[in-house]
Write a protein that holds these residues in place. Structure first.
Motif, PDB file in Angstrom:
ATOM      1  N   ASP A 140      39.556  46.322  80.582  1.00 16.71           N
ATOM      2  CA  ASP A 140      39.221  47.217  81.686  1.00 16.71           C
ATOM      3  C   ASP A 140      39.541  46.511  82.997  1.00 16.71           C
ATOM      4  O   ASP A 140      38.782  45.668  83.476  1.00 16.71           O
TER       5      ASP A 140
ATOM      6  N   ASP B 249      39.418  47.513  85.845  1.00 20.44           N
ATOM      7  CA  ASP B 249      38.505  47.826  86.938  1.00 20.44           C
ATOM      8  C   ASP B 249      37.316  46.861  86.960  1.00 20.44           C
ATOM      9  O   ASP B 249      36.715  46.628  87.994  1.00 20.44           O
ATOM     10  N   ARG B 250      36.979  46.326  85.813  1.00 20.21           N
ATOM     11  CA  ARG B 250      35.888  45.354  85.773  1.00 20.21           C
ATOM     12  C   ARG B 250      36.370  43.952  86.094  1.00 20.21           C
ATOM     13  O   ARG B 250      35.584  43.108  86.506  1.00 20.21           O
TER      14      ARG B 250
ATOM     15  N   LYS C 202      45.473  43.199  92.657  1.00 23.98           N
ATOM     16  CA  LYS C 202      45.018  43.653  91.354  1.00 23.98           C
ATOM     17  C   LYS C 202      45.117  42.485  90.395  1.00 23.98           C
ATOM     18  O   LYS C 202      46.104  41.754  90.406  1.00 23.98           O
TER      19      LYS C 202
ATOM     20  N   ASP D  93      40.117  58.156  80.238  1.00 25.62           N
ATOM     21  CA  ASP D  93      41.159  58.755  81.078  1.00 25.62           C
ATOM     22  C   ASP D  93      42.099  57.723  81.677  1.00 25.62           C
ATOM     23  O   ASP D  93      43.234  58.029  82.024  1.00 25.62           O
ATOM     24  N   ARG D  94      41.606  56.523  81.851  1.00 23.59           N
ATOM     25  CA  ARG D  94      42.402  55.523  82.563  1.00 23.59           C
ATOM     26  C   ARG D  94      43.296  54.710  81.632  1.00 23.59           C
ATOM     27  O   ARG D  94      43.903  53.740  82.066  1.00 23.59           O
ATOM     28  N   HIS D  95      43.355  55.054  80.359  1.00 20.83           N
ATOM     29  CA  HIS D  95      44.017  54.138  79.435  1.00 20.83           C
ATOM     30  C   HIS D  95      45.537  54.184  79.536  1.00 20.83           C
ATOM     31  O   HIS D  95      46.133  55.212  79.824  1.00 20.83           O
ATOM     32  N   TYR D  96      46.122  53.049  79.354  1.00 18.18           N
ATOM     33  CA  TYR D  96      47.579  52.946  79.242  1.00 18.18           C
ATOM     34  C   TYR D  96      47.879  51.662  78.495  1.00 18.18           C
ATOM     35  O   TYR D  96      46.985  50.843  78.278  1.00 18.18           O
TER      36      TYR D  96
ATOM     37  N   LEU E 293      50.703  48.333  78.325  1.00 14.09           N
ATOM     38  CA  LEU E 293      51.693  47.675  79.156  1.00 14.09           C
ATOM     39  C   LEU E 293      53.088  47.913  78.602  1.00 14.09           C
ATOM     40  O   LEU E 293      53.329  47.678  77.419  1.00 14.09           O
TER      41      LEU E 293
ATOM     42  N   LYS F  64      43.102  51.404  83.599  1.00 15.04           N
ATOM     43  CA  LYS F  64      43.626  51.142  84.932  1.00 15.04           C
ATOM     44  C   LYS F  64      42.518  50.884  85.935  1.00 15.04           C
ATOM     45  O   LYS F  64      41.451  51.470  85.858  1.00 15.04           O
TER      46      LYS F  64
ATOM     47  N   ARG G 265      30.829  48.456  88.344  1.00 14.56           N
ATOM     48  CA  ARG G 265      32.127  49.114  88.323  1.00 14.56           C
ATOM     49  C   ARG G 265      32.195  50.210  87.268  1.00 14.56           C
ATOM     50  O   ARG G 265      32.535  51.345  87.555  1.00 14.56           O
ATOM     51  N   GLN G 266      31.956  49.844  86.025  1.00  9.67           N
ATOM     52  CA  GLN G 266      32.177  50.790  84.930  1.00  9.67           C
ATOM     53  C   GLN G 266      30.999  50.799  83.976  1.00  9.67           C
ATOM     54  O   GLN G 266      31.178  50.781  82.766  1.00  9.67           O
TER      55      GLN G 266
ATOM     56  N   ARG H 158      30.666  54.960  89.421  1.00 13.32           N
ATOM     57  CA  ARG H 158      31.309  53.753  89.913  1.00 13.32           C
ATOM     58  C   ARG H 158      30.878  53.464  91.348  1.00 13.32           C
ATOM     59  O   ARG H 158      30.941  54.326  92.216  1.00 13.32           O
TER      60      ARG H 158
ATOM     61  N   PHE I 182      53.139  46.318  86.766  1.00 11.49           N
ATOM     62  CA  PHE I 182      52.729  47.554  86.118  1.00 11.49           C
ATOM     63  C   PHE I 182      52.384  48.636  87.119  1.00 11.49           C
ATOM     64  O   PHE I 182      52.386  49.810  86.824  1.00 11.49           O
ATOM     65  N   SER I 183      52.083  48.215  88.347  1.00 14.20           N
ATOM     66  CA  SER I 183      51.421  49.137  89.262  1.00 14.20           C
ATOM     67  C   SER I 183      52.305  50.326  89.623  1.00 14.20           C
ATOM     68  O   SER I 183      51.821  51.399  89.911  1.00 14.20           O
TER      69      SER I 183
ATOM     70  N   LYS J 291      54.524  51.696  87.673  1.00 13.65           N
ATOM     71  CA  LYS J 291      55.028  52.441  86.535  1.00 13.65           C
ATOM     72  C   LYS J 291      53.993  53.348  85.907  1.00 13.65           C
ATOM     73  O   LYS J 291      54.327  54.307  85.257  1.00 13.65           O
ATOM     74  N   VAL J 292      52.725  53.000  86.098  1.00 12.93           N
ATOM     75  CA  VAL J 292      51.713  53.738  85.365  1.00 12.93           C
ATOM     76  C   VAL J 292      50.895  54.596  86.316  1.00 12.93           C
ATOM     77  O   VAL J 292      50.449  54.137  87.354  1.00 12.93           O
ATOM     78  N   LYS J 293      50.725  55.816  85.939  1.00 19.26           N
ATOM     79  CA  LYS J 293      49.936  56.723  86.751  1.00 19.26           C
ATOM     80  C   LYS J 293      48.453  56.422  86.553  1.00 19.26           C
ATOM     81  O   LYS J 293      48.060  55.736  85.619  1.00 19.26           O
ATOM     82  N   VAL J 294      47.640  56.983  87.430  1.00 18.29           N
ATOM     83  CA  VAL J 294      46.213  56.702  87.373  1.00 18.29           C
ATOM     84  C   VAL J 294      45.639  57.117  86.026  1.00 18.29           C
ATOM     85  O   VAL J 294      44.913  56.392  85.391  1.00 18.29           O
ATOM     86  N   THR J 295      45.988  58.298  85.594  1.00 18.91           N
ATOM     87  CA  THR J 295      45.464  58.737  84.320  1.00 18.91           C
ATOM     88  C   THR J 295      46.629  58.972  83.371  1.00 18.91           C
ATOM     89  O   THR J 295      47.776  59.119  83.777  1.00 18.91           O
ATOM     90  N   ASN J 296      46.312  58.943  82.133  1.00 15.89           N
ATOM     91  CA  ASN J 296      47.362  59.089  81.132  1.00 15.89           C
ATOM     92  C   ASN J 296      46.767  59.827  79.948  1.00 15.89           C
ATOM     93  O   ASN J 296      46.375  59.238  78.968  1.00 15.89           O
ATOM     94  N   LYS J 297      46.690  61.117  80.089  1.00 20.41           N
ATOM     95  CA  LYS J 297      45.968  61.882  79.069  1.00 20.41           C
ATOM     96  C   LYS J 297      46.857  62.293  77.904  1.00 20.41           C
ATOM     97  O   LYS J 297      46.374  62.660  76.856  1.00 20.41           O
TER      98      LYS J 297
ATOM     99  N   SER K  74      49.060  60.619  75.978  1.00 22.54           N
ATOM    100  CA  SER K  74      49.290  59.799  74.787  1.00 22.54           C
ATOM    101  C   SER K  74      48.048  59.686  73.922  1.00 22.54           C
ATOM    102  O   SER K  74      46.962  59.959  74.360  1.00 22.54           O
TER     103      SER K  74
END
Lengths: 254, 214, 754
Positions: free
Chosen positions: A16, A18-19, A79, A222-225, A227, A241, C235-236, C241, C743-744, C746-752, C754
């Motif tokens: 994560d 964000d953490r 980041k 929702d934030r998963h991706y 690399l 993310k 944070r999470q 948040r 990575f920043s 290339k990847v969107k905030v959310t990725n629903k 996949s």
């Protein structure tokens, strides 16, 4: 005999972002657990430092129209991204090894067999994530410091490629534990050193085949991706993310 | 036209050099083949010199269970060598006048550690888990755990000085994992395991590299 | 035979394969020793691992840890999952505790100096000889004038602090404590703002808005693990948040993780906080009762001088921005919100003013002693006496102000100090060089060091009586700050001393018996001290550990690593102290024209204030922002570096009114052009192979300027200039070792999908 055949687990790590606060606790925890050679200043200067897990730091511009090196110093962000072997499903390192020293096992691990490795370094060159480290020299510990070395983990010698193993020695202990207790894996049976130390709880580890596990739930966040997933490597490390309040604004502008 | 006269030296030297090269090449070739496919040259086992002439045979004859000293064989990776205190536990009374025991007692007094020579030696980069093997065979054969040890360690009860009886190279391990282990099971256990493995109820012994190499 | 297929392949490539095959047939006998921790993996001594609970002493926060011990050797340290501070987690410094244990340059046994003072020439001796030599010297001190004996320690608390304090009192000695970047100003501000003697717990995990001024709480400030755990939750966690705003003169790891970083001019943090208070009160947000109490009933008018547009210039923050931040801090949807401060904000000459202003913001949002806010810590249930003050002193320990240090140095120079006992305090390295502590120490006839490492101060000792490291010794740690309830961590020896060392407490008690001080120090050893304290805990019959008999209690106590009672908390308080607006202006050493930059020393996550510089893992820990390691670098704004024609690695001379050092330039895009930030902790003359003669010592060029109210060293109040030396050296750093994966983009905030 009462021991039933259980399905093989599939190990996945969730990071994560964000953490993550970039505190490096995981880096040293890993070095302590896995007998990673000492990184002296000379080794850093040769760009050959071994960090099975490392924290990458990215400058991010606070202004969407400008690059990080163009904006005012007050308008910069950072980041942090912990990076370790992604244990790819379709690992680029595996097919290039001439002696089959690296391969994929039933539990989803990308395994490095030190005995087979002859040090061609093809795998490191082919790795998309730069997480393989080559022992250019025999690792040296002063005699007394060897007392700290973990007997569960091999000390690699010169000419061998090494990388994050997801703490396979701890996975093996977990294997024996569940076998002894004749049950399935549950969260907490296996915890790699980095995950165990991470003070912010940015790292999680578990069996993704188990729907009740924390990683299985986080994998649908929702934030998963993953690399470089567009390159088709199929990483077994899932990233969440970092939430960027300003990035959300950018999206609104689009 | 007569053939030019070959000097005697050449007559002797050329075949000799040829012979040496040939033999050398043969030795190297055999060395290559042997090193590649089987146990390398030399004695498979190197006898370790021990600080104290410990007699396994006497201890076994005294009906001391293996696990009394090698206490962790059922619990973890290593069977472990007992601490000096454990030896002294008996030997402060038993045979305390023997010269070898005197050595032991003096080491105990000094508080130093006792540096035993390593007898069993695995190749590099390999982990071996005693627990898994001892538990498996003792459960399957329904025997005491200490009756399993001899499968790999030989009849220690007959050894004056402990020595390695199997070469414990990878072939030794893999042969057993690929089916050789049936040789060490009782007929009933063998039948039960074969049945369970074919029906998919339990797994055959692992042959994944990462089982041992990490 | 040690010949493998792998080695064979290597040899086959060589031309002398045959010869080498034969040569390789001889085994290396050394490798066969079971006890020898040799280089081959199978020769590592394997066995059953035992896990023992103890307390981590790598920093002062007192996290509970468990140590993995195999065959008498400590292998790995993990957090103690039961412990209220660590909760199973551990920071980078804690992980490195095992490395101190097996450090090759540890002092092996007592030593006496053979060469001149400060030469570092010592000869090993025995405990009997060393104690026989030291005891009569101390015996002479017994009848001598008060202050003839100087005892210097780190900030000790708990049983060890009690023993040291009693020993000093019985000997009529001066007991000084030394920590390079201690938080006296913070303690003074907490006392002023909340009337609390002990530091409070910051409940970041349940907070929705963190406003942090200069406190690098993710980079090691006060308690890395406690704050990081809170931050993760913040944070999470289960709640929504939270938002983190970091007000800082340096782009610290906390600023990097923040949602918003506000650059503030050094020393102007207090003004900024008061300006926010003004906005909050004026716009009617927050707690009106607290607002009246803070301002003496005058409301916003009392803070008129700090209206945003009036302080914008002095703080370097735009008025609009101040207003926005203040309003979001006090906005109802962001509650509970918390304001914390420390580090550089307190290390100015107006440090207490800054911190008082900052912490007063908590009164305005009414989070004091509430979840998600500032939670007060009760005194521990044990102490040297039963009164609350005794118990508070047991946890708080003592700290010696810079003014007192100046007096101590003076009396040393005048020859009034006849003997000095020094433990874990590298004063020669850590005190500003212009105070002249090293020269003064040369004037003391007998200097005894209890350090296990030959640090810069121990170099000046006549006798070294190495004390055991925390993993080999007993202690109890009443944490300051604690977790918000009564808690005491217990530290037990998890391994036998690796070298011929003795516990510091045990040594003091042995000396006390020799010196006939049994009346004040009636214990035989530290274990007895702790058992006596544990008796008191046992008699409470509450908390995490109880037992029918004391032995049962003692066993469980050591097994769990301590005692805590989550119900024993400080009752809600309504105390609000009026704001004192004295001394708002920071003063700096060196005038701005000659010395254009403010020097901002900072601690890296690894070696911290320098006491951990001897451990290679920590030296090799990359600083999160620059990724630099092993060296002393100076963070120079990238654009400014370009203008000054400075490249990365250029060695520059940093000169203050008090001295000069060399450092390597690291162009940092997020550094302010007004500030030069330099990590502290390097520049040791001694301290083992990994620390000696490495980098530069920032403490040496600090002007010995005091914080006006607490008297502590204002370590961020020195101005410097920077000149090029023309030399260059490569900075050892992680950045650039491998190609980063950006990575920043290339990847969107959310990725629903996949």
């Amino acid at each position: 005999m009462a021991i039933e055949r259980k399905p093989e687990p599939k190990w996945v790590m969730v990071v994560d972002a964000d953490r993550c606060s970039g505190c490096q606790a995981c880096v040293v925890a890993c070095q302590a657990e896995n007998n990673v050679p000492l990184n002296t200043d000379a080794i850093f200067n040769q760009k050959r430092a071994h960090e099975w897990i490392r924290i990458e730091r990215y400058w991010v511009s606070g202004d969407p129209d400008k690059r990080p090196d163009e904006v005012d110093f007050k308008n910069l962000k950072v980041k942090f991204l912990p990076l370790m072997c992604q244990q790819c499903e379709n690992a680029p390192c595996e097919p290039v090894c001439p002696v089959y020293a690296t391969y994929h096992n039933d539990q989803g691990l990308n395994v490095q067999v030190y005995n087979r490795c002859i040090g061609t370094r093809y795998c490191a060159n082919n790795c998309n994530y730069n997480v393989r480290f080559f022992n250019f020299w025999e690792p040296v510990w002063p005699e007394t410091l060897r007392n700290q070395l973990n007997p569960d983990v091999t000390v690699r010698s010169r000419g061998i490629m090494e990388k994050c193993t997801f703490c396979v020695q701890r996975i093996r202990r977990g294997d024996r534990l569940v076998k002894r207790e004749n049950r399935d894996f549950k969260d907490g049976d296996v915890t790699p050193a980095c995950v165990q130390s991470c003070p912010t709880g940015a790292l999680a580890f578990g069996n993704i085949k188990d729907e009740k596990s924390a990683v299985a739930k986080m994998a649908h966040d929702d934030r998963h991706y993953r690399l470089l997933e567009e390159q088709g490597t199929g990483p077994n490390v899932i990233y969440l993310k970092k939430v960027d309040l300003h990035a959300a604004e950018d999206k609104a502008h689009e | 036209m007569s053939l030019p006269k070959v000097p005697l030296a050449v007559k002797v030297l050329v075949p000799l050099v040829g012979l040496v090269i040939g033999l050398g090449g043969l030795i190297v070739t055999v060395g290559i083949l042997k090193a590649w496919w089987s146990t390398p040259f030399g004695p498979a086992v190197v006898k370790a010199s021990q600080p104290i002439q410990f007699r396994h045979d006497l201890h076994v004859a005294a009906e001391i269970d293996c696990l009394f000293c090698h206490r962790e064989a059922l619990k973890g990776e290593a069977a472990t060598i007992p601490s000096v205190q454990l030896c002294v536990f008996c030997h402060k009374v038993v045979l305390k006048d023997s010269p070898e025991i005197a050595k032991l007692l003096s080491i105990d007094q000094s508080g130093e550690s006792l540096n035993w020579g390593r007898v069993h030696r695995l190749p590099d980069h390999v982990q071996f888990i005693h627990e898994a093997h001892v538990v498996f065979f003792s459960e399957q054969n329904k025997v005491q755990p200490s009756q399993v040890c001899s499968l790999c360690h030989g009849d220690v009860g007959k050894m004056k000085v402990a020595e390695q009886v199997r070469n414990l190279k990878m072939r030794d391990c893999v042969d057993c994992h690929r089916g050789g282990y049936f040789n060490y099971l009782t007929p009933e256990a063998e039948a039960a395991i074969k049945e369970a493995v074919t029906s998919g109820q339990r797994r055959a012994p692992p042959s994944d590299c990462a089982t041992c190499h990490y | 035979m040690a010949f493998t297929r792998k080695e064979f392949l290597k040899l086959a490539g060589g031309t002398t394969a045959g010869a080498a095959i034969l040569a390789a047939c001889r085994p290396n006998v050394r490798e066969f020793l079971v006890q020898s921790p040799s280089r081959l993996p199978e020769d590592l001594v394997n066995g059953i691992d035992n896990w023992y609970a103890t307390s981590c002493a790598q920093c002062g926060s007192g996290c509970g840890v468990v140590v993995r011990v195999i065959e008498g050797r400590a292998k790995k340290i993990e957090g103690n999952p039961l412990h209220p501070l660590s909760g199973g987690k551990l920071c980078v410094r804690g992980q490195a505790g095992v490395q101190a244990l097996y450090h090759p340059d540890r002092v092996r046994r007592p030593m006496k100096a053979t060469g001149a003072r400060g030469s570092g020439n010592f000869a090993e001796t025995t405990w009997d000889e060393a104690l026989a030599a030291v005891t009569p010297k101390l015996n002479e001190m017994k009848g001598a004038a008060a202050g003839s004996l100087l005892i210097v320690t780190d900030s000790l608390n708990g049983g060890l602090g009690m023993v040291a304090k009693r020993f000093a009192k019985a000997m009529q000695a001066t007991h000084a404590t030394f920590e390079p970047m201690e938080e006296s100003a913070l303690k003074a501000a907490i006392k002023q703002t909340f009337d609390q003697e002990l530091l409070p717990d910051f409940d970041l995990g349940r907070s929705n808005f963190i406003l942090s001024f200069g406190s690098d709480f993710l980079g090691g400030w006060i308690s890395q693990v406690r704050h990081s755990r809170g931050y993760g939750e913040f944070r999470q966690g289960a709640r929504k948040r939270g938002t983190l705003v970091q007000v800082d003169s340096r782009f610290s790891p906390t600023a990097a993780s923040a949602d918003e970083w506000l650059y503030v001019k050094p020393g102007a943090e207090g003004k900024l906080a008061l300006s926010m208070a003004y906005v909050i009160i004026k716009s009617g947000l927050g707690d009106a009762v607290a607002a009246r109490a803070l301002t003496g009933g005058r409301g916003a008018a009392a803070l008129e001088a700090y209206a945003p547009e009036k302080v914008a210039e002095a703080t370097g923050v735009e008025a609009k921005h101040i207003e926005e931040m203040a309003k979001s801090f006090a906005a109802p949807e962001n509650q509970p919100a918390i304001a914390i401060g420390g580090g550089a904000a307190g290390a100015q000459t107006n440090g207490v003013f800054n911190l008082t202003a900052i912490y007063s913001l908590n009164h305005l949002v009414g989070n004091v002693n509430k979840p998600g806010g500032v939670i007060f810590n009760p005194p521990p249930p044990i102490g040297d006496g039963t009164a609350a003050a005794d118990r508070i002193a047991y946890a708080a320990g003592t700290s010696t102000s810079l003014g007192e240090w100046k007096k101590i140095v003076d009396s040393m120079k005048q020859g009034k100090v006849k003997a000095a006992l020094i433990r874990n305090a590298d004063v020669v390295h850590g005190l500003p060089a212009s105070l002249g502590f090293a020269e003064a120490l040369a004037n003391v006839p007998t200097v005894v060091s209890f350090s296990s490492f030959l640090d810069d101060t121990t170099y000046w000792a006549d006798w070294v009586l190495p004390s055991s490291l925390p993993l080999e010794d007993w202690a109890d740690v009443p944490m300051n700050p604690g977790p918000g309830y009564e808690a005491v961590t217990f530290q037990q020896p998890v391994v036998r001393p690796f070298r011929d060392t003795r516990g510091f407490g045990d040594l003091l008690l042995t000396l006390a018996q020799e010196l006939k001080l049994e009346k004040d120090l009636p214990w035989a050893n530290m274990r007895d001290v702790l058992r006596q304290q544990a008796q008191k805990l046992h008699q409470l019959r509450r908390g995490s550990v109880t037992g029918a008999t004391f032995e049962e209690f003692w066993g469980k106590l050591l097994q769990q690593g301590g005692w805590w009672d989550t119900n024993a908390r400080v009752l809600p308080v309504t105390f609000v102290n009026g704001l004192t607006l004295t001394n708002p202006e920071p003063e700096f050493a060196g005038d701005a024209a000659r010395y254009p930059y403010t020097l901002l020393p900072f601690q890296t996550v690894g070696i911290g204030d320098g006491r951990l510089a001897h451990l290679p893992w920590l030296q090799a820990t990359p600083d999160p922002i620059t990724t630099a390691t092993w060296e002393t670098w100076v963070e120079v704004n990238s654009k400014m570096a370009k203008d000054l024609d400075l490249r990365e690695g250029d060695i520059v001379r940093i000169e203050s009114p008090a001295g000069a050092i060399d450092a390597m330039v690291y162009p940092n895009p997020a550094a302010s052009p007004d500030v030069l930030a330099i990590p502290v902790g390097q520049g040791h003359k001694a301290y083992g192979r990994w620390a000696e003669e490495r980098g530069a010592n920032i403490y040496s060029i600090l002007d010995p300027r005091e914080e006006k109210q607490s008297g502590s060293l204002a370590w961020a109040a020195t101005r410097v200039k920077m000149t090029k030396t023309g030399k260059w050296k490569r900075i050892p750093k992680m950045e650039g070792s491998v190609v980063p994966i950006d990575f920043s983009n290339k990847v969107k905030v959310t990725n629903k999908d996949s």
